[in-house]
Design a protein around this motif. Structure first.
Motif, PDB file in Angstrom:
ATOM      1  N   VAL A   1       2.873  -6.919   2.178  1.00 51.88           N
ATOM      2  CA  VAL A   1       1.898  -6.579   1.135  1.00 51.88           C
ATOM      3  C   VAL A   1       2.543  -5.618   0.140  1.00 51.88           C
ATOM      4  CG1 VAL A   1      -0.272  -5.366   0.681  1.00 51.88           C
ATOM      5  CG2 VAL A   1      -0.148  -7.046   2.518  1.00 51.88           C
TER       6      VAL A   1
ATOM      7  N   CYS B   1       3.131  -6.476  -3.839  1.00 54.78           N
ATOM      8  CA  CYS B   1       2.385  -5.681  -4.821  1.00 54.78           C
ATOM      9  C   CYS B   1       3.082  -4.335  -5.034  1.00 54.78           C
ATOM     10  CB  CYS B   1       0.961  -5.453  -4.344  1.00 54.78           C
ATOM     11  SG  CYS B   1       0.082  -6.947  -3.909  1.00 54.78           S
TER      12      CYS B   1
ATOM     13  N   LEU C   1       1.131  -1.160  -6.470  1.00 51.68           N
ATOM     14  CA  LEU C   1       0.106  -0.493  -5.668  1.00 51.68           C
ATOM     15  C   LEU C   1       0.761   0.433  -4.654  1.00 51.68           C
ATOM     16  CD1 LEU C   1      -2.279  -3.487  -4.908  1.00 51.68           C
ATOM     17  CD2 LEU C   1      -2.586  -1.689  -6.597  1.00 51.68           C
TER      18      LEU C   1
END
Length: 105
Positions: free
Chosen positions: A17, A21, A24
Protein backbone atom coordinates in the motif's frame (compact mmCIF):
# COMPACT_ATOMS: atom_id res chain seq x y z
CA UNK A 1 -7.19 -4.43 -3.20
CA UNK A 2 -3.96 -5.46 -1.49
CA UNK A 3 -5.67 -7.97 0.81
CA UNK A 4 -6.99 -9.90 -2.18
CA UNK A 5 -3.44 -10.18 -3.51
CA UNK A 6 -1.47 -10.78 -0.32
CA UNK A 7 -3.98 -12.25 2.11
CA UNK A 8 -3.64 -11.51 5.80
CA UNK A 9 0.12 -10.95 5.79
CA UNK A 10 -0.34 -7.41 7.07
CA UNK A 11 3.35 -6.48 6.79
CA UNK A 12 3.30 -7.24 3.06
CA UNK A 13 -0.04 -5.47 2.66
CA UNK A 14 1.29 -2.36 4.42
CA UNK A 15 4.47 -2.34 2.32
CA UNK A 16 2.54 -2.66 -0.93
CA UNK A 17 0.00 0.00 0.00
CA UNK A 18 2.88 2.36 0.84
CA UNK A 19 4.55 1.59 -2.50
CA UNK A 20 1.32 2.10 -4.44
CA UNK A 21 0.46 5.38 -2.71
CA UNK A 22 3.74 7.21 -2.05
CA UNK A 23 2.04 10.55 -1.36
CA UNK A 24 0.06 9.17 1.57
CA UNK A 25 1.67 8.56 4.95
CA UNK A 26 2.58 4.88 5.32
CA UNK A 27 0.31 2.63 7.34
CA UNK A 28 1.56 0.13 9.86
CA UNK A 29 0.58 -3.53 9.53
CA UNK A 30 -1.71 -3.10 12.55
CA UNK A 31 -3.45 -0.11 10.93
CA UNK A 32 -3.95 -2.11 7.72
CA UNK A 33 -5.46 -5.00 9.66
CA UNK A 34 -7.71 -2.72 11.72
CA UNK A 35 -8.96 -0.93 8.61
CA UNK A 36 -9.72 -4.23 6.88
CA UNK A 37 -11.46 -5.79 9.87
CA UNK A 38 -13.41 -2.67 10.82
CA UNK A 39 -14.29 -1.06 7.48
CA UNK A 40 -13.22 -2.75 4.26
CA UNK A 41 -14.17 -6.41 4.77
CA UNK A 42 -16.78 -7.24 2.11
CA UNK A 43 -19.02 -9.24 4.47
CA UNK A 44 -19.72 -6.35 6.87
CA UNK A 45 -23.43 -5.67 7.25
CA UNK A 46 -23.80 -1.88 7.25
CA UNK A 47 -27.60 -2.02 7.34
CA UNK A 48 -29.88 -1.21 10.24
CA UNK A 49 -30.00 -3.67 13.10
CA UNK A 50 -33.11 -5.84 13.13
CA UNK A 51 -35.29 -6.04 16.20
CA UNK A 52 -33.95 -9.53 16.93
CA UNK A 53 -30.35 -8.34 16.64
CA UNK A 54 -31.01 -5.41 18.95
CA UNK A 55 -32.70 -7.62 21.53
CA UNK A 56 -29.87 -10.16 21.38
CA UNK A 57 -27.27 -7.41 21.66
CA UNK A 58 -29.01 -5.87 24.65
CA UNK A 59 -29.15 -9.26 26.37
CA UNK A 60 -25.51 -10.07 25.59
CA UNK A 61 -24.21 -6.71 26.79
CA UNK A 62 -25.90 -7.26 30.14
CA UNK A 63 -24.33 -10.73 30.48
CA UNK A 64 -21.26 -10.64 32.73
CA UNK A 65 -17.99 -11.66 31.10
CA UNK A 66 -19.10 -11.27 27.48
CA UNK A 67 -16.67 -9.21 25.40
CA UNK A 68 -17.28 -7.36 22.12
CA UNK A 69 -15.07 -9.84 20.30
CA UNK A 70 -17.14 -12.74 21.68
CA UNK A 71 -20.36 -11.16 20.43
CA UNK A 72 -18.89 -10.68 16.96
CA UNK A 73 -17.27 -14.11 16.67
CA UNK A 74 -20.19 -16.13 18.03
CA UNK A 75 -23.40 -14.19 17.43
CA UNK A 76 -22.90 -11.40 14.88
CA UNK A 77 -19.96 -12.16 12.57
CA UNK A 78 -21.06 -9.64 9.95
CA UNK A 79 -20.97 -6.69 12.37
CA UNK A 80 -17.99 -4.73 13.67
CA UNK A 81 -17.12 -3.53 17.15
CA UNK A 82 -17.84 0.05 16.08
CA UNK A 83 -21.30 -0.91 14.78
CA UNK A 84 -22.11 -2.81 17.99
CA UNK A 85 -21.04 0.09 20.18
CA UNK A 86 -23.04 2.55 18.09
CA UNK A 87 -26.13 0.36 18.37
CA UNK A 88 -25.65 0.01 22.13
CA UNK A 89 -25.46 3.76 22.42
CA UNK A 90 -28.73 4.05 20.50
CA UNK A 91 -30.41 1.45 22.68
CA UNK A 92 -29.26 3.09 25.90
CA UNK A 93 -30.50 6.49 24.77
CA UNK A 94 -33.88 5.06 23.88
CA UNK A 95 -34.14 3.23 27.20
CA UNK A 96 -33.19 6.32 29.20
CA UNK A 97 -35.74 8.62 27.58
CA UNK A 98 -39.36 8.58 28.58
CA UNK A 99 -41.90 8.24 25.74
CA UNK A 100 -42.83 11.45 24.01
CA UNK A 101 -39.89 13.45 25.31
CA UNK A 102 -36.80 14.32 23.38
CA UNK A 103 -33.48 14.93 24.96
CA UNK A 104 -31.85 18.23 24.10
CA UNK A 105 -28.09 18.48 23.98
Amino acid sequence: MAVALFGSNWKVVADNVAAACPLLPPRSPKKCRDRWVGYLRPDINWGEFTGDESAMLQQLVLTPGVRWVDIIEIYMPTRTVALLKKQCKKLKLRCCMSPGRRRSF
